[in-house]
Design an enzyme around this catalytic site. Sequence first.
Site, PDB file in Angstrom:
ATOM      1  N   CYS A   1      -2.036  14.122  -4.434  1.00 40.26           N
ATOM      2  CA  CYS A   1      -1.435  14.181  -3.097  1.00 40.26           C
ATOM      3  C   CYS A   1      -1.207  15.617  -2.647  1.00 40.26           C
ATOM      4  O   CYS A   1      -1.588  16.013  -1.554  1.00 40.26           O
ATOM      5  CB  CYS A   1      -0.121  13.398  -3.089  1.00 40.26           C
ATOM      6  SG  CYS A   1       0.763  13.529  -1.543  1.00 40.26           S
TER       7      CYS A   1
ATOM      8  N   CYS B   1      -3.164  14.120   0.323  1.00 36.10           N
ATOM      9  CA  CYS B   1      -2.337  14.030   1.536  1.00 36.10           C
ATOM     10  C   CYS B   1      -2.006  15.378   2.178  1.00 36.10           C
ATOM     11  O   CYS B   1      -2.179  15.546   3.388  1.00 36.10           O
ATOM     12  CB  CYS B   1      -1.011  13.342   1.240  1.00 36.10           C
ATOM     13  SG  CYS B   1      -1.027  12.158  -0.086  1.00 36.10           S
TER      14      CYS B   1
ATOM     15  N   TYR C   1      -9.758   4.742   3.965  1.00 44.80           N
ATOM     16  CA  TYR C   1      -8.857   5.799   4.430  1.00 44.80           C
ATOM     17  C   TYR C   1      -9.568   7.163   4.456  1.00 44.80           C
ATOM     18  O   TYR C   1      -9.540   7.864   5.458  1.00 44.80           O
ATOM     19  CB  TYR C   1      -7.680   5.957   3.466  1.00 44.80           C
ATOM     20  CG  TYR C   1      -6.628   4.901   3.480  1.00 44.80           C
ATOM     21  CD1 TYR C   1      -5.425   5.132   4.129  1.00 44.80           C
ATOM     22  CD2 TYR C   1      -6.786   3.705   2.802  1.00 44.80           C
ATOM     23  CE1 TYR C   1      -4.405   4.188   4.103  1.00 44.80           C
ATOM     24  CE2 TYR C   1      -5.784   2.761   2.769  1.00 44.80           C
ATOM     25  CZ  TYR C   1      -4.590   3.005   3.429  1.00 44.80           C
ATOM     26  OH  TYR C   1      -3.593   2.081   3.395  1.00 44.80           O
TER      27      TYR C   1
ATOM     28  N   LYS D   1      -5.092  17.607   3.278  1.00 42.92           N
ATOM     29  CA  LYS D   1      -5.763  16.789   4.315  1.00 42.92           C
ATOM     30  C   LYS D   1      -5.008  16.841   5.630  1.00 42.92           C
ATOM     31  O   LYS D   1      -5.580  17.073   6.691  1.00 42.92           O
ATOM     32  CB  LYS D   1      -5.897  15.356   3.791  1.00 42.92           C
ATOM     33  CG  LYS D   1      -6.477  14.306   4.704  1.00 42.92           C
ATOM     34  CD  LYS D   1      -5.544  13.655   5.679  1.00 42.92           C
ATOM     35  CE  LYS D   1      -4.276  13.062   5.167  1.00 42.92           C
ATOM     36  NZ  LYS D   1      -4.358  11.778   4.515  1.00 42.92           N
TER      37      LYS D   1
ATOM     38  N   GLU E   1     -10.620   9.420   7.726  1.00 39.88           N
ATOM     39  CA  GLU E   1      -9.828  10.638   7.967  1.00 39.88           C
ATOM     40  C   GLU E   1     -10.710  11.884   7.905  1.00 39.88           C
ATOM     41  O   GLU E   1     -10.625  12.770   8.764  1.00 39.88           O
ATOM     42  CB  GLU E   1      -8.703  10.739   6.939  1.00 39.88           C
ATOM     43  CG  GLU E   1      -7.612   9.697   7.169  1.00 39.88           C
ATOM     44  CD  GLU E   1      -6.466   9.800   6.184  1.00 39.88           C
ATOM     45  OE1 GLU E   1      -6.627  10.440   5.126  1.00 39.88           O
ATOM     46  OE2 GLU E   1      -5.389   9.231   6.469  1.00 39.88           O
TER      47      GLU E   1
ATOM     48  N   HIS F   1      12.117   6.530  27.546  1.00 41.72           N
ATOM     49  CA  HIS F   1      11.094   6.629  28.580  1.00 41.72           C
ATOM     50  C   HIS F   1      10.882   8.088  28.979  1.00 41.72           C
ATOM     51  O   HIS F   1      11.845   8.828  29.092  1.00 41.72           O
ATOM     52  CB  HIS F   1      11.554   5.817  29.802  1.00 41.72           C
ATOM     53  CG  HIS F   1      10.515   5.707  30.865  1.00 41.72           C
ATOM     54  ND1 HIS F   1       9.366   4.955  30.694  1.00 41.72           N
ATOM     55  CD2 HIS F   1      10.447   6.258  32.095  1.00 41.72           C
ATOM     56  CE1 HIS F   1       8.644   5.054  31.792  1.00 41.72           C
ATOM     57  NE2 HIS F   1       9.259   5.833  32.649  1.00 41.72           N
TER      58      HIS F   1
ATOM     59  N   GLU G   1       8.132   3.108  23.388  1.00 45.54           N
ATOM     60  CA  GLU G   1       8.957   2.124  24.107  1.00 45.54           C
ATOM     61  C   GLU G   1       8.230   0.787  24.283  1.00 45.54           C
ATOM     62  O   GLU G   1       8.861  -0.244  24.490  1.00 45.54           O
ATOM     63  CB  GLU G   1       9.429   2.666  25.456  1.00 45.54           C
ATOM     64  CG  GLU G   1       8.335   2.855  26.480  1.00 45.54           C
ATOM     65  CD  GLU G   1       8.843   3.430  27.803  1.00 45.54           C
ATOM     66  OE1 GLU G   1       9.857   2.942  28.317  1.00 45.54           O
ATOM     67  OE2 GLU G   1       8.209   4.383  28.320  1.00 45.54           O
TER      68      GLU G   1
HETATM   69  P1  NDP Z   1     -10.837   2.838   0.114  1.00 44.59           P
HETATM   70  O1  NDP Z   1     -10.703   1.795  -0.924  1.00 44.59           O
HETATM   71  O2  NDP Z   1      -9.801   2.968   1.155  1.00 44.59           O
HETATM   72  O3  NDP Z   1     -12.243   2.685   0.840  1.00 44.59           O
HETATM   73  C1  NDP Z   1     -13.439   2.720   0.123  1.00 44.59           C
HETATM   74  C2  NDP Z   1     -14.574   2.472   1.080  1.00 44.59           C
HETATM   75  O4  NDP Z   1     -15.806   2.661   0.388  1.00 44.59           O
HETATM   76  C3  NDP Z   1     -14.605   1.058   1.636  1.00 44.59           C
HETATM   77  O5  NDP Z   1     -15.053   1.117   2.961  1.00 44.59           O
HETATM   78  C4  NDP Z   1     -15.595   0.359   0.730  1.00 44.59           C
HETATM   79  O6  NDP Z   1     -16.240  -0.709   1.365  1.00 44.59           O
HETATM   80  C5  NDP Z   1     -16.593   1.482   0.504  1.00 44.59           C
HETATM   81  N1  NDP Z   1     -17.384   1.362  -0.713  1.00 44.59           N
HETATM   82  C6  NDP Z   1     -16.962   1.091  -1.968  1.00 44.59           C
HETATM   83  N2  NDP Z   1     -17.977   1.122  -2.833  1.00 44.59           N
HETATM   84  C7  NDP Z   1     -19.090   1.397  -2.110  1.00 44.59           C
HETATM   85  C8  NDP Z   1     -20.454   1.539  -2.432  1.00 44.59           C
HETATM   86  N3  NDP Z   1     -20.910   1.414  -3.682  1.00 44.59           N
HETATM   87  N4  NDP Z   1     -21.325   1.823  -1.432  1.00 44.59           N
HETATM   88  C9  NDP Z   1     -20.898   1.958  -0.162  1.00 44.59           C
HETATM   89  N5  NDP Z   1     -19.603   1.837   0.213  1.00 44.59           N
HETATM   90  C10 NDP Z   1     -18.728   1.557  -0.766  1.00 44.59           C
HETATM   91  O7  NDP Z   1     -11.002   4.179  -0.720  1.00 44.59           O
HETATM   92  P2  NDP Z   1     -10.906   5.709  -0.296  1.00 44.59           P
HETATM   93  O8  NDP Z   1     -11.822   6.397  -1.244  1.00 44.59           O
HETATM   94  O9  NDP Z   1     -11.115   5.906   1.160  1.00 44.59           O
HETATM   95  O10 NDP Z   1      -9.416   6.071  -0.627  1.00 44.59           O
HETATM   96  C11 NDP Z   1      -8.874   5.800  -1.917  1.00 44.59           C
HETATM   97  C12 NDP Z   1      -7.433   5.412  -1.836  1.00 44.59           C
HETATM   98  O11 NDP Z   1      -6.651   6.572  -1.573  1.00 44.59           O
HETATM   99  C13 NDP Z   1      -7.089   4.484  -0.665  1.00 44.59           C
HETATM  100  O12 NDP Z   1      -7.326   3.148  -0.960  1.00 44.59           O
HETATM  101  C14 NDP Z   1      -5.641   4.774  -0.455  1.00 44.59           C
HETATM  102  O13 NDP Z   1      -4.906   3.990  -1.374  1.00 44.59           O
HETATM  103  C15 NDP Z   1      -5.521   6.242  -0.802  1.00 44.59           C
HETATM  104  N6  NDP Z   1      -5.504   7.104   0.412  1.00 44.59           N
HETATM  105  C16 NDP Z   1      -4.502   6.948   1.319  1.00 44.59           C
HETATM  106  C17 NDP Z   1      -4.447   7.749   2.445  1.00 44.59           C
HETATM  107  C18 NDP Z   1      -3.344   7.557   3.431  1.00 44.59           C
HETATM  108  O14 NDP Z   1      -2.336   6.943   3.090  1.00 44.59           O
HETATM  109  N7  NDP Z   1      -3.491   8.038   4.660  1.00 44.59           N
HETATM  110  C19 NDP Z   1      -5.458   8.768   2.704  1.00 44.59           C
HETATM  111  C20 NDP Z   1      -6.478   8.812   1.695  1.00 44.59           C
HETATM  112  C21 NDP Z   1      -6.481   8.025   0.600  1.00 44.59           C
HETATM  113  P3  NDP Z   1     -15.654  -2.209   1.291  1.00 44.59           P
HETATM  114  O15 NDP Z   1     -14.535  -2.287   2.268  1.00 44.59           O
HETATM  115  O16 NDP Z   1     -16.817  -3.034   1.623  1.00 44.59           O
HETATM  116  O17 NDP Z   1     -15.190  -2.398  -0.142  1.00 44.59           O
END
Ligand code: NDP
Length: 463
Positions: free
Chosen positions: A46, A51, A180, A54, A184, A438, A443
């Site tokens: 983080c 976080c 996520y 980022k 982002e 407002h 709101e």
């Molecule tokens: P996520 O689990 O959020 O998303 C992963 C994405 O990759 C999904 O769209 C998934 O598709 C896709 N995916 C997985 N495997 C493959 C593959 N082999 N080929 C193509 N696409 C694939 O993971 P992130 O890496 O974005 O983030 C990790 C974690 O970090 C998050 O889940 C969250 O918990 C945390 N995080 C939180 C943030 C915040 O609070 N703002 C910011 C950044 C990270 P599908 O949906 O089909 O599985």
Amino acid sequence: MSGTRPHDFDLFVIGGGSGGVRTARIAASHGAKVGIAEGRFWGGTCVNVGCVPKKLMVNAAEYGRWAQEAAAFGWSLGEASHDWGTLVRARDLEVNRISGIYKGMLGNVGVTTFDCNARFTGPHELLAGERPISADRILIAVGGHPVRPDIPGAEHALISDDMFTLKEMPRRVLMVGGGYIGLEFASMLHGLGAEVTLAYRQSLPLRGFDHELREAAAEALAADGLTILPGETPAEITLDGEARRVRMVGGKVVEADAVFFATGRTPNTRGLGLDAAGVVAREGGAIAVDDDHATNVPHIYALGDVTDRVNLTPVATAVGHALADTLFGNRPRHASYENVPKAVFTSPPMASVGLTEDEAAARGPAEIYTARFTPLRHTVTRNTGKRALMKLVVEAGSGRLLGAHMLGEDAPEIMQGMAVAVVNGLTKAQLDATIGIHPTAAEEFVTMRVPTRRVGDGVAKAA
Ligand code: NDP
């Protein structure tokens, strides 16, 4: 202290990220003798590659957007340009400051810190670097790391950690993943001036979020100028000089200077010596824990991303705090995994708490209130990509708030307050009785009077 012989520590924490540091600090403040090992960077993902850096980069991207829009309000700022090196220096300075604070806070309460990895050699025994130590209780808080899909040429792609060591901003970027990080990073790099293509394998991004919010998010990203490729998965990456050529499963080819895989993360359990301690990991490496955060070995606990439950920093810190209070503060309690508010820092950002419309409908009759509007500022900038969506999910009959969702400027700031209402089971009538501020977007959450539709009896109906 329990056990048959005294140990070096009452609690030893493996991993100095958000969850581990909080647990160590609170346990020590309750009088426990605590040690903690961190082999990479204090503050973990983080603070160092997640976080915090980022969010600073998201802030940088927003200045660019504001600069472009300022003319509508009469400002002439000249040609806007961005210097990546200045941003990187400012970001790294702040990250190092916060990481130092994390380590400093531990020293202040008497926690012994080890700048190395630790691994189990027995149920109570560890090697911190080369140093043998023992502990009455042990917490595994080692987090996770990004994964790359197993495709030819995957080594030519970057992962999220690499974002924070890039010396220059890539001009053309392919971001793979609709979660996520994918959203982002794509939105942030686009705001900083890169030409960004975002590819995800579902028809909409952000699986698990409210369907309407997901649709609005995809629309907003496209309106902001990103190229969106839904339903696309890379099959192969090849080098073409300095550039990367990515062939998708369906045959489409995308050329980019940098390809990022934002395709999920996996727990950091390799090399921990779990077998020596008798700790069992689930398939995929995540450590299974019971409701008291204990593994199958009762004096060994785990929290945060290594347990792969709700992988968010505030959840890990809340669990760690509750665990330390329970074990050493004579104050047994649990942190809840229910109604965890979450945000995605795109432009505009989005945030949610509680049930989605579909989840509520599956449980029973619910009323859905929605507002879709152009925020006041953008009636002047005429930026159509900044339209807001606000949504309440309300239990029919009781009027209890089940969920709140928003896409729009300040959504994460607004949702923090709405989370108090949802977590505490406030009703729609109590929102209605609250005077709005407002003129704000917030709101809307207290002035939506008529349900847009009723769901939950099998058919979605317009009101
Ligand atoms: P996520 O689990 O959020 O998303 C992963 C994405 O990759 C999904 O769209 C998934 O598709 C896709 N995916 C997985 N495997 C493959 C593959 N082999 N080929 C193509 N696409 C694939 O993971 P992130 O890496 O974005 O983030 C990790 C974690 O970090 C998050 O889940 C969250 O918990 C945390 N995080 C939180 C943030 C915040 O609070 N703002 C910011 C950044 C990270 P599908 O949906 O089909 O599985």
